[in-house]
Design an enzyme around this catalytic site. Structure first.
Site, short mmCIF file in Angstrom:
data_model
loop_
_atom_site.label_atom_id
_atom_site.label_comp_id
_atom_site.label_asym_id
_atom_site.label_seq_id
_atom_site.Cartn_x
_atom_site.Cartn_y
_atom_site.Cartn_z
N GLU A 65 -13.62 -1.38 -2.45
CA GLU A 65 -13.13 -1.76 -3.78
C GLU A 65 -14.10 -2.76 -4.39
OE1 GLU A 65 -9.18 -3.38 -4.06
OE2 GLU A 65 -9.26 -3.40 -6.22
N ALA A 87 -8.97 -10.21 1.49
CA ALA A 87 -8.54 -9.10 2.35
C ALA A 87 -8.50 -7.84 1.51
CB ALA A 87 -7.16 -9.37 2.94
N GLU A 146 -6.67 -3.80 1.12
CA GLU A 146 -5.47 -3.03 1.49
C GLU A 146 -5.74 -1.57 1.84
OE1 GLU A 146 -6.13 -4.18 -1.71
OE2 GLU A 146 -5.58 -2.66 -3.19
N ASN A 147 -6.93 -1.21 2.33
CA ASN A 147 -7.23 0.19 2.67
C ASN A 147 -6.04 0.84 3.38
OD1 ASN A 147 -10.12 -0.54 2.15
ND2 ASN A 147 -9.75 -1.73 4.00
N HIS A 185 0.91 -9.58 1.10
CA HIS A 185 0.31 -9.01 -0.11
C HIS A 185 -0.36 -7.66 0.19
CE1 HIS A 185 -1.83 -9.18 -4.04
NE2 HIS A 185 -2.77 -8.54 -3.36
N GLU A 186 -1.22 -7.64 1.19
CA GLU A 186 -1.95 -6.41 1.49
C GLU A 186 -1.00 -5.33 1.98
OE1 GLU A 186 -4.83 -6.47 0.28
OE2 GLU A 186 -5.06 -8.65 0.14
N GLU A 237 -2.47 -5.37 -8.90
CA GLU A 237 -2.62 -6.75 -8.45
C GLU A 237 -1.53 -7.68 -8.98
OE1 GLU A 237 -4.14 -7.35 -5.99
OE2 GLU A 237 -5.61 -5.74 -5.85
ZN LIG Z 1 -4.29 -7.23 -3.99
#
Ligand SMILES: [Zn+2]
Length: 883
Positions: free
Chosen positions: A127, A269, A271-272, A304-305, A327
């Site tokens: 990303e 971090a 989030e894949n 979050h992730e 986001e």
């Molecule tokens: Zn995020």
């Protein structure tokens, strides 16, 4: 270089892709300097495309080795390949298979985008536009494909091989020292969510039973030997998975969920799908090495992730202009998670502090942009506080406007309607408009208009009519590209406190009670009349910070002191104390510059003393109350002709005054908040430590001799990192021999422990003394410092530029020059991090003229640098107002 070709991408130019990718079969043969990637893409024309179109694939520094179409080598005149792209001008007008082979050098990849090596591992970051550094691909989020990834590597070099999805095969490669693993992800996803990892990694394993009874394997991979430091993250992951089921009805979907911690990472971090990759700072935590703040952020970032699996991955963004869709929404979700499992008021206060400290500053300067921007030249420069934190505030306002039930109905509709798709902000908002039958047309302005709205509130009590009138005016200051704005729709929560300090009902003129005390503002100027108020109430405005605005109201010091003592809304109790302090500080900064006498802090000290004496209050709340507005907060409120030295002096004097006036109760609080038992990172224990350490620092400011002795003793005797680093931070603000002794001891004690040594660099960079610049320069020559490690750069250079207002903003301009030189050097290694740190200059126009000129000269010198990256060029040009 690309500086000259940087063009704007515009939201209004969006077109659906001409070609879709159904499946991607990747075969990645890992090698430190010569990794070979074979990609097999099943392409098909987009039925929505108008006419047969060329196939245009993105690339970035790629080296093509071969290309085949439906199994046959493609003639040299049938395609055009450059490092930045691959075009097939006349492809067949039907689905076909394209096989592309590229070669990469992961060891030379210091940009940390695409595939690179970090410590003992190969890792990826895709990303926003990193996948195009691995293979040629339509690298845009609205192209969603099913990925199968085969990874091959030397067994000794990379015994662990991971990719998205579930593992479907693995084994040795006969006759070699190599092995392989195949991973299949059944969920179509955009390329930015692709990930693979190969390396020598330790693992912590656990499992989770979902609400429908499915068993999910959980694995966290870390540097070997650091497994025990991943236990807290594992607990946080399980809490997050349960919470998302309970709060949003969202269940995890694959058979396995993995997190990998790496030491070199540009972001926090990523989030894949099924394989989150983390900056190790946000995974590893033990009492000896991590502070309470670290534990807190590990938990929040893990959450979050994880939450992105639904808001980001299952439903992704159509294009990068919609970044806030994933986001802002996911930050809102992680804020709610932390509020539910820790303390809601304390979380809200911390979030608003951060919002004002970063987002309001961004909104007030040359880098201001809407939550959904209209154009960008480099998307990685839009991972901003506006997209994330203001984006979350917009979702929060939506919930406040609609109420919890209708908000949940809108979320449910969003998951039903858009699962498996790439969506837009308009589609998201339409779900709430439809589910709640509520017109959100005006509300959409929050996504389009940049800048922080200002509300001017005039309240008047009419004793005869027993009414209270609020006159509310909205001011929408101009921002770059947006000179004139329309009034916004926003929820504005209020309360009335009677003379006994108790809430009075909030009744409209017609006698109806106002639902949850929430007004809906829609006009540039409007009046609201409330009835049934015999005596003049004290009005509590924007409770819970219901709208992210600046507020000016006709409340005097005694009203604020009354709110500080009695408001049933804890956020506004805190806010009243902050407002008292801010007004006093602004006055005293001016007095400092004019050499005139300062105003004493009697009302504020009285309010803070009452907080410390109220043992029913949460210690974490009291710690927030005792923390005065930061130097940055005061500068932002002053807004122009800012003199950072005067701000520092006024703030330090106020802290000393409070420390002296409340010396007894502060010392008593320190004593009361000292835990004797074993360390626990829970929120209540963390709150006690926070309050104790705020008090220690106030004591040391008021009475250096006593405070330094106490701090040195706490440093020596601490059994956890929170207390040790807090004592060291206090010592670092006093030029005493104990300071250097403790710094030297700290370095010896934690030598080789990168995350802890980052703290050592960070503290020294923040010392507000004139020889700090020389100290920082000499630390850049320390063997432990390296420009290629983002965490280390952020610790030393980032803290100097962002957490040391007086020294970065030195009157002689040397702080600016140092930062400019460092950013030019860093840009050649890691342009993303350079661009991010360059935003330290974003408030340069608000400075007093001498500093402003010097900052401008430094900015212009960077702008004139040879071969600037697109990232850095974009930030510098916008900061100067030339681009
Ligand atoms: Zn995020």
């Amino acid at each position: 270089m690309r500086t000259e070709q940087a063009v704007s991408v515009r939201l209004s130019d969006y077109r659906p892709p001409d070609w879709l990718v159904e499946t991607v079969d990747l075969d990645v043969s890992l090698d430190p300097t010569h990794t070979v990637v074979r990609a097999r893409l099943r392409l098909k024309p987009n039925p929505h495309a108008a006419a047969p179109a060329p196939v245009v694939l993105d690339g970035d520094e790629l080296q093509l080795r071969s290309i085949r179409l439906d199994g046959a080598a493609l003639a040299a005149d049938a395609y055009v390949a450059t490092p930045d792209g691959l075009t097939i001008p006349q492809p067949p007008n039907r689905a076909f298979v394209l096989e592309i082979e590229t070669a990469l050098d992961p060891s030379a990849n210091t940009k940390l985008m695409g595939l690179y090596r970090s410590g003992n591992a190969y890792t990826t970051q895709c990303e926003a536009e990193g996948f195009r550094r691995i293979t040629y691909f339509p690298d845009r989020p609205d192209v969603m494909a099913v990925f199968t990834t085969r990874i091959e590597a030397d067994k000794a070099e990379a015994p662990v091989l991971l990719a998205n999805g579930n593992m479907t095969a693995a084994g040795d490669i006969p006759g070699s020292t190599r092995h392989f693993a195949v991973w299949h992800d059944p969920f179509p996803k955009p390329s930015y969510l692709f990930a693979l990892v190969g390396g020598v990694l330790g693992v912590v394993a656990d499992s989770f039973t979902t609400m429908s009874g499915r068993e999910v394997a959980l694995k966290i991979f870390v540097e070997p030997g650091k497994e025990t430091r991943a236990a807290y993250a594992m607990g946080a992951l399980k809490r997050s998975m349960r919470w998302d089921e309970q709060a949003f009805g969202r269940e995890y979907d694959l058979d396995i969920f993995m997190i990998v911690a790496v030491s070199h990472f540009n972001m926090g971090a990523m989030e894949n799908k099924g394989l989150n990759i983390f900056n190790d700072k946000n995974v590893l935590a033990s009492p000896e090495t991590a502070t309470d703040q670290d534990f807190n952020s590990v938990e929040a970032i893990i959450a979050h992730e994880y939450f992105h699996n639904w808001t980001g991955n299952r439903i992704t963004c159509r294009d990068w202009f919609q970044l806030c869709l994933k986001e802002g929404l996911t930050v809102f979700r992680d804020q709610e998670f932390t509020s539910d499992i820790r303390s809601r008021p304390v979380k809200r206060i911390a979030d608003v502090r951060a919002l004002r400290g970063h987002q309001f500053v961004e909104d007030a300067g040359p880098l201001a942009h809407p939550v959904r921007p209209e154009a960008y030249r480099e998307i990685s420069n839009f991972y901003t506080s506006t997209i994330y934190e203001k984006g979350a505030e917009v979702v929060r306002m939506l919930k406040t406007l609609l109420g919890p039930e209708r908000f949940r109905a809108g979320m449910d509709l969003y998951f039903v309607r858009h699962d498996g798709r790439a969506a837009t902000v308009d589609e998201f908002i339409a779900c709430f408009a439809n589910a709640a039958k509520y017109d959100l047309t005006q509300f959409m302005l929050w996504y389009r208009q940049s800048g922080t709205p200002e509300l001017v509130v005039q309240g008047n009590h009419d004793a005869g009519a027993k009414t209270y009138t609020l006159e509310i005016t909205q001011i929408l200051p101009p921002t770059p590209g947006q000179p004139v704005k329309e009034p916004m729709a926003m929820p504005f929560a209020i309360g009335f406190l009677g003379p006994d300090g108790k809430d009075r009902p909030v009744m409209l003129a017609d006698g109806r009670r106002l639902d949850r005390g929430v007004l809906t503002l829609t006009k540039a100027k409007e009046n609201f009349v409330f009835s049934g108020l015999d005596e003049r109430p004290v009005v509590s405005l924007n409770r819970g910070f219901s709208a992210p605005v600046k507020l000016t109201a006709n409340l005097n010091d005694s009203d604020l002191a009354f709110l500080a003592a009695h408001d049933s809304d804890p956020f506004n109790r805190w806010q009243a104390m902050q407002s008292l302090a801010t007004a006093l500080l602004i006055e005293n900064v001016a007095a400092h510059r004019a050499n005139s006498p300062k105003r004493a802090a009697d009302a504020l000290a009285h309010a803070l003393g009452a907080v410390l004496e109220d043992h029913n209050l949460e210690p974490a709340f009291a710690a927030q109350a005792m923390t005065l507005p930061s130097e940055g907060d005061i500068a932002r409120e002053i807004g122009r002709d800012v003199d950072p030295d005067a701000i520092f002096a006024a703030r330090r004097e106020l802290r000393a005054e409070i420390g002296r006036k409340l010396a007894t109760v502060i010392a008593d609080t320190c004593h009361r908040m000292t835990d004797r038992g074993p360390f626990s990172p829970d929120a209540a224990s963390a709150g006690r430590r926070a309050l104790k350490n705020v008090c220690l620092d106030l004591l040391a400011t008021a009475d250096e001799a006593t405070g330094v002795v106490r701090a040195a003793a706490q440093y020596r005797d601490a059994d956890n990192m929170t207390d040790r680093i807090a004592a060291l931070a206090t010592l670092s603000h006093h030029p005493v021999p104990e300071r250097q002794a403790a710094l030297d001891d700290f370095y010896r004690r934690y030598d080789g422990d990168a995350l802890v040594i980052d703290k050592w660099f960070g503290l020294q960079a923040a010392i507000p003394e004139t020889d700090t610049l020389a100290r920082v320069k000499s630390l850049t020559a320390d063997p432990a410092f390296s420009l290629s490690n983002p965490n280390r750069v952020r610790a030393l250079i980032g803290n100097f530029a962002q957490a040391n207002q007086t020294q970065f903003n030195r009157r002689d301009g040397e702080g600016y020059d140092f930062h400019a030189d460092t950013m030019l050097a860093l840009d050649a290694i890691n342009p993303q991090v350079a661009a991010r740190l360059m935003t330290a200059f974003r408030s340069w126009r608000a400075l007093e003229p001498g500093r402003r000129d010097k900052a401008e000269a430094a900015l212009k010198r960077v702008a004139a640098g040879a071969s600037l990256s697109r990232d850095l060029h974009d930030i510098v040009a916008r900061t100067l107002g030339t681009g």
